[in-house]
Design an enzyme around this catalytic site. Sequence first.
Site, PDB file in Angstrom:
ATOM      1  N   THR B  44       0.838  -1.195   0.000  1.00 61.01           N
ATOM      2  CA  THR B  44       0.000   0.000   0.000  1.00 61.01           C
ATOM      3  C   THR B  44       0.878   1.252   0.000  1.00 61.01           C
ATOM      4  OG1 THR B  44      -1.831  -1.092   1.114  1.00 61.01           O
ATOM      5  CG2 THR B  44      -1.740   1.321   1.271  1.00 61.01           C
ATOM      6  N   GLY B  71       3.042  -0.699   9.881  1.00 58.33           N
ATOM      7  CA  GLY B  71       2.794   0.739   9.906  1.00 58.33           C
ATOM      8  C   GLY B  71       2.828   1.352   8.526  1.00 58.33           C
ATOM      9  N   LEU B  72       2.441   0.565   7.541  1.00 60.63           N
ATOM     10  CA  LEU B  72       2.365   1.058   6.160  1.00 60.63           C
ATOM     11  C   LEU B  72       3.641   1.748   5.690  1.00 60.63           C
ATOM     12  CD1 LEU B  72      -1.293   2.382   5.671  1.00 60.63           C
ATOM     13  CD2 LEU B  72      -0.307   0.194   4.998  1.00 60.63           C
ATOM     14  N   CYS B 127      -6.818  -1.552   6.589  1.00 63.86           N
ATOM     15  CA  CYS B 127      -5.667  -1.949   7.385  1.00 63.86           C
ATOM     16  C   CYS B 127      -6.006  -1.797   8.859  1.00 63.86           C
ATOM     17  CB  CYS B 127      -4.457  -1.107   7.021  1.00 63.86           C
ATOM     18  SG  CYS B 127      -3.022  -1.513   8.010  1.00 63.86           S
TER      19      CYS B 127
HETATM   20  C1  LIG Z   1       3.497  -8.148   6.746  1.00 56.10           C
HETATM   21  C2  LIG Z   1       2.168  -7.804   6.165  1.00 56.10           C
HETATM   22  C3  LIG Z   1       1.971  -6.554   5.616  1.00 56.10           C
HETATM   23  C4  LIG Z   1       0.750  -6.215   5.051  1.00 56.10           C
HETATM   24  N1  LIG Z   1       0.584  -5.003   4.478  1.00 56.10           N
HETATM   25  C5  LIG Z   1      -0.569  -4.717   3.818  1.00 56.10           C
HETATM   26  C6  LIG Z   1      -0.719  -3.521   3.083  1.00 56.10           C
HETATM   27  O1  LIG Z   1       0.188  -2.697   3.007  1.00 56.10           O
HETATM   28  N2  LIG Z   1      -1.897  -3.284   2.460  1.00 56.10           N
HETATM   29  C7  LIG Z   1      -2.934  -4.176   2.493  1.00 56.10           C
HETATM   30  O2  LIG Z   1      -3.971  -3.938   1.903  1.00 56.10           O
HETATM   31  N3  LIG Z   1      -2.812  -5.347   3.176  1.00 56.10           N
HETATM   32  C8  LIG Z   1      -1.660  -5.629   3.828  1.00 56.10           C
HETATM   33  N4  LIG Z   1      -1.532  -6.836   4.482  1.00 56.10           N
HETATM   34  C9  LIG Z   1      -2.657  -7.761   4.500  1.00 56.10           C
HETATM   35  C10 LIG Z   1      -2.533  -8.789   3.382  1.00 56.10           C
HETATM   36  O3  LIG Z   1      -2.597  -8.177   2.127  1.00 56.10           O
HETATM   37  C11 LIG Z   1      -3.647  -9.828   3.500  1.00 56.10           C
HETATM   38  O4  LIG Z   1      -4.896  -9.192   3.376  1.00 56.10           O
HETATM   39  C12 LIG Z   1      -3.614 -10.577   4.812  1.00 56.10           C
HETATM   40  O5  LIG Z   1      -2.283 -10.787   5.225  1.00 56.10           O
HETATM   41  C13 LIG Z   1      -4.320 -11.917   4.734  1.00 56.10           C
HETATM   42  O6  LIG Z   1      -3.721 -12.759   3.810  1.00 56.10           O
HETATM   43  P1  LIG Z   1      -2.666 -13.925   4.218  1.00 56.10           P
HETATM   44  O7  LIG Z   1      -3.297 -14.682   5.339  1.00 56.10           O
HETATM   45  O8  LIG Z   1      -2.480 -14.720   2.975  1.00 56.10           O
HETATM   46  O9  LIG Z   1      -1.412 -13.242   4.662  1.00 56.10           O
HETATM   47  C14 LIG Z   1      -0.304  -7.153   5.061  1.00 56.10           C
HETATM   48  C15 LIG Z   1      -0.096  -8.414   5.628  1.00 56.10           C
HETATM   49  C16 LIG Z   1       1.114  -8.753   6.165  1.00 56.10           C
HETATM   50  C17 LIG Z   1       1.284 -10.116   6.768  1.00 56.10           C
END
Ligand SMILES: Cc1cc2nc3c(=O)[nH]c(=O)nc-3n(C[C@H](O)[C@H](O)[C@H](O)COP(=O)(O)O)c2cc1C
Lengths: 299, 299, 255, 255
Positions: B44, B71-72, B127
């Site tokens: 993001t 923290g984005l 988020c």
């Molecule tokens: C380390 C990390 C950073 C993430 N950063 C973002 C992000 O910047 N923007 C966003 O929309 N989702 C973010 N997510 C959420 C993921 O895109 C996803 O929705 C979530 O992790 C669930 O999927 P997963 O179980 O396959 O990890 C982040 C997840 C993780 C683990």
Amino acid sequence: MLEVSVAGLRLEHPVMNASGILGSEPEHLEILAGYGFSALVSKTITLKPREGYPPPIIVELRNKGLLNAVGLANPGVEAIGGLAKAARRLGKPLVLSIGGGGIDEFVKLAEAASEAGVDAVELNLSCPHARGYGLELGGDPALVYTIVKNTVSVSSAPVVAKLGLSDRIMESAGKALEGGAKALTLINTVKAMAIDVYSRKPVLSNKHGGLSGPPIHPIAVRVVYDVYREYRAEVIGVGGVSSWIDAAELILAGARAIQVGTAVLFNEKVVEEINKGLREWVSTLGYRRLEELVGTAVE
Amino acid sequence: MLEVSVAGLRLEHPVMNASGILGSEPEHLEILAGYGFSALVSKTITLKPREGYPPPIIVELRNKGLLNAVGLANPGVEAIGGLAKAARRLGKPLVLSIGGGGIDEFVKLAEAASEAGVDAVELNLSCPHARGYGLELGGDPALVYTIVKNTVSVSSAPVVAKLGLSDRIMESAGKALEGGAKALTLINTVKAMAIDVYSRKPVLSNKHGGLSGPPIHPIAVRVVYDVYREYRAEVIGVGGVSSWIDAAELILAGARAIQVGTAVLFNEKVVEEINKGLREWVSTLGYRRLEELVGTAVE
Amino acid sequence: MYTPAKVVSTERLSSSMYMKKVKLLDGDTVEPKPFQFILIWVPGVDLLPMSVAGFTSGEITLVVRERGEGTRKLLHYDGFLGVSGFHGKGFEPWGYRRILFVAGGSGIAPFFHLAEKAWEKDIVVDVVWGVREAGELFNPARLLGKPRGDVYVATEDCRVGYCGRASHLASRLVAGNPGKWDAVIASGPIGLLREACGSLGGFLDVYVNLEAYVKCGVGACGSCVLKPHGLLLCRHGPVFKCSEVEEFLKGGTGA
Amino acid sequence: MYTPAKVVSTERLSSSMYMKKVKLLDGDTVEPKPFQFILIWVPGVDLLPMSVAGFTSGEITLVVRERGEGTRKLLHYDGFLGVSGFHGKGFEPWGYRRILFVAGGSGIAPFFHLAEKAWEKDIVVDVVWGVREAGELFNPARLLGKPRGDVYVATEDCRVGYCGRASHLASRLVAGNPGKWDAVIASGPIGLLREACGSLGGFLDVYVNLEAYVKCGVGACGSCVLKPHGLLLCRHGPVFKCSEVEEFLKGGTGA
Ligand SMILES: Cc1cc2nc3c(=O)[nH]c(=O)nc-3n(C[C@H](O)[C@H](O)[C@H](O)COP(=O)(O)O)c2cc1C
Ligand SMILES: Cc1cc2nc3c(=O)[nH]c(=O)nc-3n(C[C@H](O)[C@H](O)[C@H](O)COP(=O)(O)OP(=O)(O)OC[C@H]3O[C@@H](n4cnc5c(N)ncnc54)[C@H](O)[C@@H]3O)c2cc1C
Ligand SMILES: Cc1cc2nc3c(=O)[nH]c(=O)nc-3n(C[C@H](O)[C@H](O)[C@H](O)COP(=O)(O)OP(=O)(O)OC[C@H]3O[C@@H](n4cnc5c(N)ncnc54)[C@H](O)[C@@H]3O)c2cc1C
Ligand SMILES: Cc1cc2nc3c(=O)[nH]c(=O)nc-3n(C[C@H](O)[C@H](O)[C@H](O)COP(=O)(O)O)c2cc1C
Ligand code: FES
Ligand code: FES
């Protein structure tokens, strides 16, 4: 070392069962007592008996969680007396969980429970899958307030409000306390689903179910932490506890007592193991009583 | 057999990465492409660069989940051009995820993304831990509508709205579609916490974090199912996918494509494995194309 | 995995270097590979990447150089802390017979664990250790079961051993003993690594043990990316062949 | 654990009994113990408890008696289904030398798996099998690798074998062959179990394989509680000593 008091109950140790793991029949309480719980929590009792949903009502998931939609099967208000008697015979405090579609039902049940001499009443404001029996209530702070206030006014036993995950959990918690709840039980299962990929159908007969067990533990920790930080309320922590370390996290987040549901289905010795671990932990940290550690991760 | 199209993107297979797993630098996209994802989703991006929180920002949990509060952290709007260029060089569609504290920020970012020629824009409305950057937005259907509508109006690329778990997910999903979102990405992480029981402190520097990985998978399935049943919308399913069977459940619930985040951190071959399993599954069921199975568990 | 841990001991080894032992409070840990590292969390304070310098039944030995705020706090901290790891894919140079480890400053930390593991496989690791001031030196035998190979010392203040940089001494040793070593692993400041790749790459296989800003350790945040390469230190490293990270070494700053 | 499965075959064995084989679609399943059971889900239709009558590398053999709606649908179903299990603690009577299995109707199902497992341990299981009408019978050897013990048959229509109930035949056999068996396991309608406990309990160890309404199979819902005992069929059973479930047997209805 492990004695705690919560909602006026003095408990030998902090681990009670979570509502809905057995607890609808006197014989069930005997089994729960055998697992070593310090207080027995009944299945949520409604005014009328409920058959519940047809099976499948429970499915074990690949992620070590459990998904259930039992549909609040229970023998109805008439069963309360027998449960209270059984708990007395077993020498354990009884927390009677009650649920209802509306204020009246809660009030009548609380009266019945109070008359039967139960040790506490837990209001199930949060079952995520029985329609009209749950999350809708807990997610509506004004309704939470009214239900708690009205049950408190008819109950001589302390009233505990059980709330589930919701955007408005903080407000609902506040309203429950304002309404006179002596403690809050946090959290219930989280709404979820499992689909059989070959038959291409949701597995549970109700399709939707509530997720419990290890997957929801970190969610429970955060809810307990936030609520305790805000209100310094008495909290009973529940959600995915399967080891002493899970219990310890909830205690540090603010829980004075713990409930264990799913884990006891896979490990009949879990209560003993949790207590053993907690005892060692308290002394490793140089404390004398577990209660001194409640909420100490919260600034 | 596995080709799918979603939000106007034609994909070789249904597995893209989830936003936030790498994706803030051109070099990251190279690594993601190496994992075999069919489209690359950026971290993001916000208008200004963000440092993110100090470590610990990620912790692996006992329940096989991951808890994060990054923290984005991201290099800001200026980085979009470089990302778009890298994706083109790698021959993969780029989904640019953008986030903001308010409508203006989303609009400016969508303009920049659109100008840079990205293939789709994903609005991170969900988020759960960056204050002012997330869940508050996704849980507010009116705001979702405004943000989606305004970004759609400035973007030549299709706009996808990413929503998280919330009491009002159904309304928010409806509003996002009404606002012109071509697809919905469901779900983000779930708000949670881990406490170190010896030092008695929340482990993440931000204290709160988002839970991802296997624990949240059944929650994602239910959200995708409910939203698809209600709106028959194009959905990108995300949450705890670590095997083909997890992917298949989301597809049956209504997802046309899948995102994988956490699982790729533990298994670099996960994309390949998922696709292999899906191929076998489609033929076992006697179908010719994966797309025919989308949403078939939903009545 | 995240594991709670506690400090067992902190011992000063030289003017700037310390040996710190921490015990994992969670029984079943796998054995780390050479060059794998941990992230060590001083609760509420900081998280630092540290090489495993030794490992016996759940007890990790670190060799820490006091640098700034974070390392100072770690060194003074005496309570419970958190450890995650083991991160990185590590490096097991078991295809070689005799290896020259070229260390600058605290770059020596992973040497000890490597040397122990190599010894079990009949591989000898000799070490060239350079420091700026002689006061930073300690006797490497302190951390080894028994002496495992030859130790050559270089100081820039010229008070002990070879007068000059470790990389120079290494070049001379390699040139003077053709065929003695079949690989070099350089570990320390980026300048040292660059020099090692430049001057030794012609003769034998040269590897570098890199440092980068590690935030997550699991390949998620991307902060340890070795630009302009599509490589993450925490996933693909921390040890690389010179040729894999040529551009990164060129770009890096520092002596 | 829940595992998807598919029907391999359905074969009619007699007027009311069928052999159904299902293959688990998930490789790594543990071996069930004798008397453990599965919950078999006909998608969107019903969930039924069924004893394991045989198990080889992920393929489960069931012996099913058509009773009502649920079993009829299961028998006609030919597609993918769901299996959870193995439920119950099962019963491994490996302390005995020779066991008499007294089965009524479909109560014979767990006999086959027990007999196979017992044979591997040099324990012989003989069976007394009673049915109401001779047409319900099939040759038990159909489900056994080879004949594993003696087979005695009883029919209430008196057309084959002993004329009367299995429990009566069993009593006579036990009385007439003192010392031949050291344990009896009765399986079938509750009337049979009650009679077995009543008439055989004096001579040797008698166990009963109970049925109850199983909804969850994991000890959560309490529907399989054996009132007035604090016992759950799905956790503590399905096999009990007569003395453990005396009150339950008294209370139960049915022939
Ligand atoms: C380390 C990390 C950073 C993430 N950063 C973002 C992000 O910047 N923007 C966003 O929309 N989702 C973010 N997510 C959420 C993921 O895109 C996803 O929705 C979530 O992790 C669930 O999927 P997963 O179980 O396959 O990890 C982040 C997840 C993780 C683990
Ligand atoms: C894989 C790996 C293994 C290591 N092993 C050891 C070891 O065994 N012994 C040892 O003494 N040192 C080791 N280091 C270096 C050690 O982590 C740093 O010296 C330490 O983090 C510096 O922190 P500080 O706050 O004391 O120093 P400062 O110089 O004050 O740090 C300033 C800031 O830089 C950040 N930072 C930390 N590490 C780095 C880095 N590598 N690159 C850029 N910024 C960084 C810190 O978080 C801090 O915010 C290793 C580093 C890595 C990456
Ligand atoms: C542990 C166990 C193992 C079994 N093993 C076998 C086996 O190997 N072979 C075999 O043929 N049968 C076996 N049975 C019995 C079998 O499960 C029932 O015959 C079947 O469930 C009846 O379903 P139905 O709908 O065909 O019959 P119906 O008589 O029409 O069933 C009516 C209702 O009773 C419910 N019900 C199902 N089982 C029971 C029960 N045991 N007690 C009370 N109500 C019940 C059904 O869900 C249904 O809703 C076993 C039962 C148990 C508990
Ligand atoms: C099978 C089952 C039935 C449940 N029934 C109830 C119930 O009747 N009332 C209630 O308040 N909670 C009920 N719950 C929720 C539990 O009390 C508990 O909040 C939840 O399971 C999380 O705890 P756990 O992870 O330890 O199981 C039920 C949970 C399960 C698994
Ligand atoms: S530290 Fe390597 S990717 Fe985060
Ligand atoms: S079936 Fe035994 S407790 Fe549910």
